[in-house]
Design a protein around this motif. Structure first.
Motif, PDB file in Angstrom:
ATOM      1  N   LEU A  59      10.953  33.589 -29.142  1.00 31.92           N
ATOM      2  CA  LEU A  59      12.012  32.927 -28.396  1.00 31.92           C
ATOM      3  C   LEU A  59      13.157  32.546 -29.331  1.00 31.92           C
ATOM      4  CD1 LEU A  59      12.914  31.840 -25.650  1.00 31.92           C
ATOM      5  CD2 LEU A  59      11.798  29.681 -26.222  1.00 31.92           C
ATOM      6  N   ALA A  60      12.835  32.016 -30.501  1.00 29.80           N
ATOM      7  CA  ALA A  60      13.872  31.659 -31.483  1.00 29.80           C
ATOM      8  C   ALA A  60      14.625  32.900 -31.943  1.00 29.80           C
ATOM      9  CB  ALA A  60      13.243  30.940 -32.670  1.00 29.80           C
ATOM     10  N   LEU A  61      13.903  33.989 -32.190  1.00 26.88           N
ATOM     11  CA  LEU A  61      14.560  35.241 -32.585  1.00 26.88           C
ATOM     12  C   LEU A  61      15.474  35.765 -31.482  1.00 26.88           C
ATOM     13  CD1 LEU A  61      11.752  37.242 -34.442  1.00 26.88           C
ATOM     14  CD2 LEU A  61      13.833  36.299 -35.404  1.00 26.88           C
ATOM     15  N   THR A  62      15.017  35.644 -30.253  1.00 25.59           N
ATOM     16  CA  THR A  62      15.818  36.099 -29.122  1.00 25.59           C
ATOM     17  C   THR A  62      17.112  35.295 -29.019  1.00 25.59           C
ATOM     18  OG1 THR A  62      13.814  36.748 -27.944  1.00 25.59           O
ATOM     19  CG2 THR A  62      15.802  36.485 -26.626  1.00 25.59           C
ATOM     20  N   GLU A  63      16.993  33.978 -29.131  1.00 26.71           N
ATOM     21  CA  GLU A  63      18.184  33.118 -29.063  1.00 26.71           C
ATOM     22  C   GLU A  63      19.141  33.442 -30.204  1.00 26.71           C
ATOM     23  OE1 GLU A  63      19.153  31.053 -26.653  1.00 26.71           O
ATOM     24  OE2 GLU A  63      17.388  31.753 -25.577  1.00 26.71           O
ATOM     25  N   ARG A  64      18.596  33.645 -31.387  1.00 26.72           N
ATOM     26  CA  ARG A  64      19.437  33.978 -32.544  1.00 26.72           C
ATOM     27  C   ARG A  64      20.129  35.319 -32.324  1.00 26.72           C
ATOM     28  NH1 ARG A  64      17.266  35.675 -38.092  1.00 26.72           N
ATOM     29  NH2 ARG A  64      19.185  36.038 -39.207  1.00 26.72           N
ATOM     30  N   SER A  65      19.396  36.268 -31.763  1.00 24.81           N
ATOM     31  CA  SER A  65      19.983  37.582 -31.472  1.00 24.81           C
ATOM     32  C   SER A  65      21.112  37.456 -30.456  1.00 24.81           C
ATOM     33  CB  SER A  65      18.920  38.537 -30.939  1.00 24.81           C
ATOM     34  OG  SER A  65      17.931  38.767 -31.912  1.00 24.81           O
ATOM     35  N   LYS A  66      20.919  36.602 -29.453  1.00 21.55           N
ATOM     36  CA  LYS A  66      21.977  36.386 -28.459  1.00 21.55           C
ATOM     37  C   LYS A  66      23.225  35.831 -29.122  1.00 21.55           C
ATOM     38  CE  LYS A  66      19.008  35.220 -24.528  1.00 21.55           C
ATOM     39  NZ  LYS A  66      18.648  34.114 -23.635  1.00 21.55           N
ATOM     40  N   VAL A  67      23.046  34.832 -29.996  1.00 22.91           N
ATOM     41  CA  VAL A  67      24.182  34.213 -30.674  1.00 22.91           C
ATOM     42  C   VAL A  67      24.906  35.241 -31.539  1.00 22.91           C
ATOM     43  CG1 VAL A  67      24.814  32.510 -32.446  1.00 22.91           C
ATOM     44  CG2 VAL A  67      23.261  31.871 -30.608  1.00 22.91           C
ATOM     45  N   VAL A  68      24.148  36.029 -32.280  1.00 23.43           N
ATOM     46  CA  VAL A  68      24.756  37.051 -33.144  1.00 23.43           C
ATOM     47  C   VAL A  68      25.496  38.079 -32.296  1.00 23.43           C
ATOM     48  CG1 VAL A  68      24.214  38.951 -34.716  1.00 23.43           C
ATOM     49  CG2 VAL A  68      23.162  36.720 -35.055  1.00 23.43           C
ATOM     50  N   ALA A  69      24.893  38.495 -31.190  1.00 20.99           N
ATOM     51  CA  ALA A  69      25.535  39.488 -30.320  1.00 20.99           C
ATOM     52  C   ALA A  69      26.826  38.931 -29.719  1.00 20.99           C
ATOM     53  CB  ALA A  69      24.577  39.918 -29.206  1.00 20.99           C
ATOM     54  N   VAL A  70      26.801  37.687 -29.268  1.00 22.59           N
ATOM     55  CA  VAL A  70      27.998  37.081 -28.681  1.00 22.59           C
ATOM     56  C   VAL A  70      29.097  36.951 -29.738  1.00 22.59           C
ATOM     57  CG1 VAL A  70      28.911  34.935 -27.711  1.00 22.59           C
ATOM     58  CG2 VAL A  70      26.823  35.913 -26.790  1.00 22.59           C
ATOM     59  N   LYS A  71      28.726  36.537 -30.956  1.00 23.11           N
ATOM     60  CA  LYS A  71      29.725  36.431 -32.024  1.00 23.11           C
ATOM     61  C   LYS A  71      30.318  37.803 -32.344  1.00 23.11           C
ATOM     62  CE  LYS A  71      28.044  32.293 -34.378  1.00 23.11           C
ATOM     63  NZ  LYS A  71      27.423  31.763 -35.609  1.00 23.11           N
ATOM     64  N   HIS A  72      29.468  38.813 -32.359  1.00 26.75           N
ATOM     65  CA  HIS A  72      29.951  40.174 -32.636  1.00 26.75           C
ATOM     66  C   HIS A  72      30.915  40.640 -31.536  1.00 26.75           C
ATOM     67  CE1 HIS A  72      29.882  44.291 -34.070  1.00 26.75           C
ATOM     68  NE2 HIS A  72      29.613  44.678 -32.839  1.00 26.75           N
ATOM     69  N   ILE A  73      30.529  40.402 -30.292  1.00 26.67           N
ATOM     70  CA  ILE A  73      31.387  40.793 -29.168  1.00 26.67           C
ATOM     71  C   ILE A  73      32.705  40.036 -29.224  1.00 26.67           C
ATOM     72  CG2 ILE A  73      31.624  40.664 -26.653  1.00 26.67           C
ATOM     73  CD1 ILE A  73      28.581  41.281 -26.515  1.00 26.67           C
ATOM     74  N   LEU A  74      32.650  38.741 -29.534  1.00 28.27           N
ATOM     75  CA  LEU A  74      33.863  37.928 -29.631  1.00 28.27           C
ATOM     76  C   LEU A  74      34.778  38.446 -30.739  1.00 28.27           C
ATOM     77  CD1 LEU A  74      35.408  35.426 -28.674  1.00 28.27           C
ATOM     78  CD2 LEU A  74      34.121  34.103 -30.338  1.00 28.27           C
ATOM     79  N   ALA A  75      34.208  38.767 -31.886  1.00 32.19           N
ATOM     80  CA  ALA A  75      35.014  39.274 -33.002  1.00 32.19           C
ATOM     81  C   ALA A  75      35.667  40.606 -32.632  1.00 32.19           C
ATOM     82  CB  ALA A  75      34.140  39.432 -34.249  1.00 32.19           C
ATOM     83  N   ARG A  76      34.902  41.492 -32.009  1.00 36.57           N
ATOM     84  CA  ARG A  76      35.458  42.787 -31.621  1.00 36.57           C
ATOM     85  C   ARG A  76      36.529  42.623 -30.543  1.00 36.57           C
ATOM     86  NH1 ARG A  76      34.625  45.635 -35.825  1.00 36.57           N
ATOM     87  NH2 ARG A  76      32.446  45.988 -36.285  1.00 36.57           N
TER      88      ARG A  76
END
Length: 149
Positions: A59-76
């Motif tokens: 669950l922690a890995l999933t949440e971290r992955s979501k945060v990383v994905a959202v940050k990546h999408i935001l940057a792009r």
């Protein structure tokens, strides 16, 4: 006890002895089965605890992955927006340059034609003067109309 008198009795005695031995082995198997059951129950408890910890970790890995994905999408998205704004600014500047060039060319052409016909220079100024006089008269009429009310 008396010795068996025939083969049949001997076989029965031997079968009873084998049955007694088998019952002894079954009775000895009961504590081993209890120990095995207890070990299995302990293993189940341990696995349940490990599963809970594993689920929390996943669950922690999933949440971290979501945060990383959202940050990546935001940057792009920000990068694409910046590129789009830059491209749009360049296009607008080019369009303004072309429009200004066309207007400047037309104004220069008018000046050139006025310079070639020096006797009619006053005509263009007369048009401007008439427009200014008309605007002043309209303003005066509007002011008088609003003042008298």
């Amino acid at each position: 006890m008396n010795q068996p008198s025939n083969a049949r009795e001997a076989l029965i005695v031997e079968a009873i002895g084998d049955a007694a031995k088998l019952l002894g082995q079954v009775e000895a198997l009961a504590p081993v089965l209890n120990e095995s059951r207890q070990a299995l129950a302990d293993a189940h408890s341990g696995l349940a605890g490990q599963l809970t910890a594993f689920e929390a970790h996943i669950l922690a890995l999933t949440e971290r992955s979501k945060v990383v994905a959202v940050k990546h999408i935001l940057a792009r998205t920000e990068q694409a927006a910046r590129q789009s704004a830059d491209l749009q600014s360049r296009a607008m500047a080019d369009a303004a340059r072309v429009a200004f060039g066309a207007e400047l060319g037309a104004a220069l052409q008018r000046l050139k034609s006025m310079h070639e016909r020096p006797e009619r220079r006053w005509e263009s100024w007369l048009t401007h003067a008439a427009a200014a006089a008309t605007g002043s008269a309209a303003t005066l009429m509007l002011t008088v109309t609003l003042w008298t009310r």
